[in-house]
Scaffold this motif. Structure first.
Motif, PDB file in Angstrom:
ATOM      1  N   GLU A  98      -5.122   1.707  -0.681  1.00  0.00           N
ATOM      2  CA  GLU A  98      -4.712   1.046  -1.924  1.00  0.00           C
ATOM      3  C   GLU A  98      -3.705   1.900  -2.701  1.00  0.00           C
ATOM      4  OE1 GLU A  98      -6.768  -1.072  -5.785  1.00  0.00           O
ATOM      5  OE2 GLU A  98      -7.789   0.655  -4.888  1.00  0.00           O
ATOM      6  N   LEU A  99      -3.862   3.207  -2.641  1.00  0.00           N
ATOM      7  CA  LEU A  99      -2.924   4.115  -3.291  1.00  0.00           C
ATOM      8  C   LEU A  99      -1.876   4.628  -2.305  1.00  0.00           C
ATOM      9  CD1 LEU A  99      -2.011   5.772  -5.757  1.00  0.00           C
ATOM     10  CD2 LEU A  99      -3.703   7.511  -5.088  1.00  0.00           C
ATOM     11  N   GLY A 100      -2.274   4.789  -1.055  1.00  0.00           N
ATOM     12  CA  GLY A 100      -1.389   5.383  -0.052  1.00  0.00           C
ATOM     13  C   GLY A 100      -0.136   4.578   0.221  1.00  0.00           C
ATOM     14  N   TYR A 101      -0.279   3.263   0.382  1.00  0.00           N
ATOM     15  CA  TYR A 101       0.896   2.450   0.695  1.00  0.00           C
ATOM     16  C   TYR A 101       1.909   2.429  -0.449  1.00  0.00           C
ATOM     17  CZ  TYR A 101      -0.838   1.103   5.221  1.00  0.00           C
ATOM     18  OH  TYR A 101      -1.259   1.153   6.525  1.00  0.00           O
ATOM     19  N   PRO A 102       1.494   2.226  -1.697  1.00  0.00           N
ATOM     20  CA  PRO A 102       2.481   2.302  -2.782  1.00  0.00           C
ATOM     21  C   PRO A 102       3.091   3.706  -2.912  1.00  0.00           C
ATOM     22  CG  PRO A 102       0.478   1.219  -3.558  1.00  0.00           C
ATOM     23  CD  PRO A 102       0.197   1.747  -2.186  1.00  0.00           C
ATOM     24  N   THR A 103       2.309   4.737  -2.634  1.00  0.00           N
ATOM     25  CA  THR A 103       2.841   6.103  -2.670  1.00  0.00           C
ATOM     26  C   THR A 103       3.897   6.282  -1.587  1.00  0.00           C
ATOM     27  OG1 THR A 103       0.768   6.983  -3.573  1.00  0.00           O
ATOM     28  CG2 THR A 103       2.215   8.551  -2.450  1.00  0.00           C
ATOM     29  N   PHE A 104       3.620   5.767  -0.404  1.00  0.00           N
ATOM     30  CA  PHE A 104       4.580   5.817   0.703  1.00  0.00           C
ATOM     31  C   PHE A 104       5.869   5.105   0.304  1.00  0.00           C
ATOM     32  CE2 PHE A 104       6.287   4.014   4.690  1.00  0.00           C
ATOM     33  CZ  PHE A 104       6.494   5.188   5.407  1.00  0.00           C
ATOM     34  N   ASP A 105       5.734   3.948  -0.342  1.00  0.00           N
ATOM     35  CA  ASP A 105       6.921   3.206  -0.788  1.00  0.00           C
ATOM     36  C   ASP A 105       7.743   4.017  -1.781  1.00  0.00           C
ATOM     37  OD1 ASP A 105       6.197   1.069   0.816  1.00  0.00           O
ATOM     38  OD2 ASP A 105       5.300  -0.090  -0.828  1.00  0.00           O
ATOM     39  N   VAL A 106       7.072   4.702  -2.702  1.00  0.00           N
ATOM     40  CA  VAL A 106       7.794   5.540  -3.674  1.00  0.00           C
ATOM     41  C   VAL A 106       8.524   6.665  -2.944  1.00  0.00           C
ATOM     42  CG1 VAL A 106       7.529   7.177  -5.593  1.00  0.00           C
ATOM     43  CG2 VAL A 106       6.280   5.001  -5.626  1.00  0.00           C
ATOM     44  N   LEU A 107       7.835   7.338  -2.032  1.00  0.00           N
ATOM     45  CA  LEU A 107       8.447   8.458  -1.316  1.00  0.00           C
ATOM     46  C   LEU A 107       9.621   8.019  -0.455  1.00  0.00           C
ATOM     47  CD1 LEU A 107       5.320  10.485  -0.181  1.00  0.00           C
ATOM     48  CD2 LEU A 107       7.079  11.238  -1.779  1.00  0.00           C
ATOM     49  N   HIS A 154       1.312   9.483  -8.797  1.00  0.00           N
ATOM     50  CA  HIS A 154       1.238   9.087 -10.212  1.00  0.00           C
ATOM     51  C   HIS A 154       2.060   7.825 -10.458  1.00  0.00           C
ATOM     52  CE1 HIS A 154      -1.088  12.398 -11.850  1.00  0.00           C
ATOM     53  NE2 HIS A 154      -0.371  13.233 -11.127  1.00  0.00           N
ATOM     54  N   GLU A 155       3.264   7.782  -9.896  1.00  0.00           N
ATOM     55  CA  GLU A 155       4.116   6.613 -10.071  1.00  0.00           C
ATOM     56  C   GLU A 155       3.467   5.383  -9.441  1.00  0.00           C
ATOM     57  OE1 GLU A 155       8.594   5.110  -8.931  1.00  0.00           O
ATOM     58  OE2 GLU A 155       8.262   7.258  -9.188  1.00  0.00           O
ATOM     59  N   ALA A 156       2.906   5.548  -8.254  1.00  0.00           N
ATOM     60  CA  ALA A 156       2.237   4.437  -7.568  1.00  0.00           C
ATOM     61  C   ALA A 156       1.016   3.968  -8.363  1.00  0.00           C
ATOM     62  CB  ALA A 156       1.833   4.859  -6.158  1.00  0.00           C
ATOM     63  N   ALA A 157       0.258   4.902  -8.909  1.00  0.00           N
ATOM     64  CA  ALA A 157      -0.925   4.537  -9.708  1.00  0.00           C
ATOM     65  C   ALA A 157      -0.512   3.758 -10.953  1.00  0.00           C
ATOM     66  CB  ALA A 157      -1.709   5.788 -10.094  1.00  0.00           C
ATOM     67  N   ALA A 158       0.618   4.128 -11.556  1.00  0.00           N
ATOM     68  CA  ALA A 158       1.105   3.399 -12.733  1.00  0.00           C
ATOM     69  C   ALA A 158       1.501   1.973 -12.359  1.00  0.00           C
ATOM     70  CB  ALA A 158       2.293   4.130 -13.353  1.00  0.00           C
ATOM     71  N   VAL A 159       2.138   1.815 -11.214  1.00  0.00           N
ATOM     72  CA  VAL A 159       2.516   0.478 -10.744  1.00  0.00           C
ATOM     73  C   VAL A 159       1.275  -0.368 -10.482  1.00  0.00           C
ATOM     74  CG1 VAL A 159       3.582  -0.767  -8.812  1.00  0.00           C
ATOM     75  CG2 VAL A 159       4.746   1.197  -9.822  1.00  0.00           C
ATOM     76  N   ILE A 160       0.276   0.227  -9.872  1.00  0.00           N
ATOM     77  CA  ILE A 160      -0.980  -0.479  -9.595  1.00  0.00           C
ATOM     78  C   ILE A 160      -1.643  -0.902 -10.899  1.00  0.00           C
ATOM     79  CG2 ILE A 160      -3.327  -0.215  -8.681  1.00  0.00           C
ATOM     80  CD1 ILE A 160      -2.056   1.705  -6.558  1.00  0.00           C
ATOM     81  N   ALA A 161      -1.692   0.015 -11.869  1.00  0.00           N
ATOM     82  CA  ALA A 161      -2.308  -0.292 -13.170  1.00  0.00           C
ATOM     83  C   ALA A 161      -1.561  -1.412 -13.879  1.00  0.00           C
ATOM     84  CB  ALA A 161      -2.359   0.962 -14.041  1.00  0.00           C
ATOM     85  N   GLN A 162      -0.232  -1.382 -13.835  1.00  0.00           N
ATOM     86  CA  GLN A 162       0.560  -2.442 -14.459  1.00  0.00           C
ATOM     87  C   GLN A 162       0.285  -3.791 -13.800  1.00  0.00           C
ATOM     88  OE1 GLN A 162       4.545  -0.821 -14.084  1.00  0.00           O
ATOM     89  NE2 GLN A 162       4.669  -0.551 -16.310  1.00  0.00           N
ATOM     90  N   ALA A 163       0.207  -3.797 -12.471  1.00  0.00           N
ATOM     91  CA  ALA A 163      -0.059  -5.048 -11.763  1.00  0.00           C
ATOM     92  C   ALA A 163      -1.441  -5.586 -12.109  1.00  0.00           C
ATOM     93  CB  ALA A 163       0.068  -4.819 -10.245  1.00  0.00           C
ATOM     94  N   ARG A 164      -2.404  -4.706 -12.219  1.00  0.00           N
ATOM     95  CA  ARG A 164      -3.763  -5.138 -12.596  1.00  0.00           C
ATOM     96  C   ARG A 164      -3.788  -5.683 -14.011  1.00  0.00           C
ATOM     97  NH1 ARG A 164      -7.188  -0.247  -9.884  1.00  0.00           N
ATOM     98  NH2 ARG A 164      -7.159  -1.088  -7.777  1.00  0.00           N
TER      99      ARG A 164
END
Length: 155
Positions: free
Chosen positions: A51-60, A141-151
């Protein structure tokens, strides 16, 4: 990955094995197989929940000037493993991140192949490039912020 890149990646991964020549022989006799390789010598692995890994991969991977090192994933999209410099696991403080460092072993498919439930999202290139743990943390951190915004938008 071309033949030369795959050979370089294979050599780099095998160099982490206690017996690199035996590791190479096993992979060459069954390229769909896996190797059990020790972490902590050439690399550590930080394992993120999917759940965090894929958005983190996208950011990287969205940063053209900084390409991450090798990244493993399972087919269930439950976990992703980012290869980072040795010693990172000993110092990592992130919550929810499993660390594989000295004294642990990682199941690794041969580059260019899939083995069981493991696959390379970004295979090693043989250069020894690893993900910078500081950049990984910032991307998390950036991915977690995106996830939080989507939620928040969904509620």
């Amino acid at each position: 990955m071309d033949g030369t890149g795959e050979r370089n990646a294979l050599g780099w991964l095998c160099s982490a094995a206690p017996d690199p020549a035996e590791c190479r022989r096993e992979w060459e006799s069954d390229p769909r197989g896996v190797a059990l390789l020790p972490a902590g010598r050439l690399w550590d692995v930080l394992i993120l929940p999917g759940e965090l890994g894929y958005p983190t991969f996208d950011v990287l991977t969205g940063q053209p000037d900084r390409r991450p090192g090798p990244v493993l994933a399972d087919f269930g999209q439950r976990r992703m493993g980012f290869f980072v410099p040795p010693g990172t696991a000993e110092r990592w403080l992130g919550t929810g991140v499993r660390c594989a460092g000295r004294g642990t072993w990682i199941v690794v498919p041969r580059p260019g192949y899939t083995a069981g439930s493991m696959r390379w999202l970004l295979p090693p290139d043989g250069s020894g490039r690893l993900t910078d743990p500081v950049l990984l943390e910032l991307a998390m951190h950036e991915a977690a912020a995106v996830i939080a915004q989507a939620r928040a938008a969904g509620s």
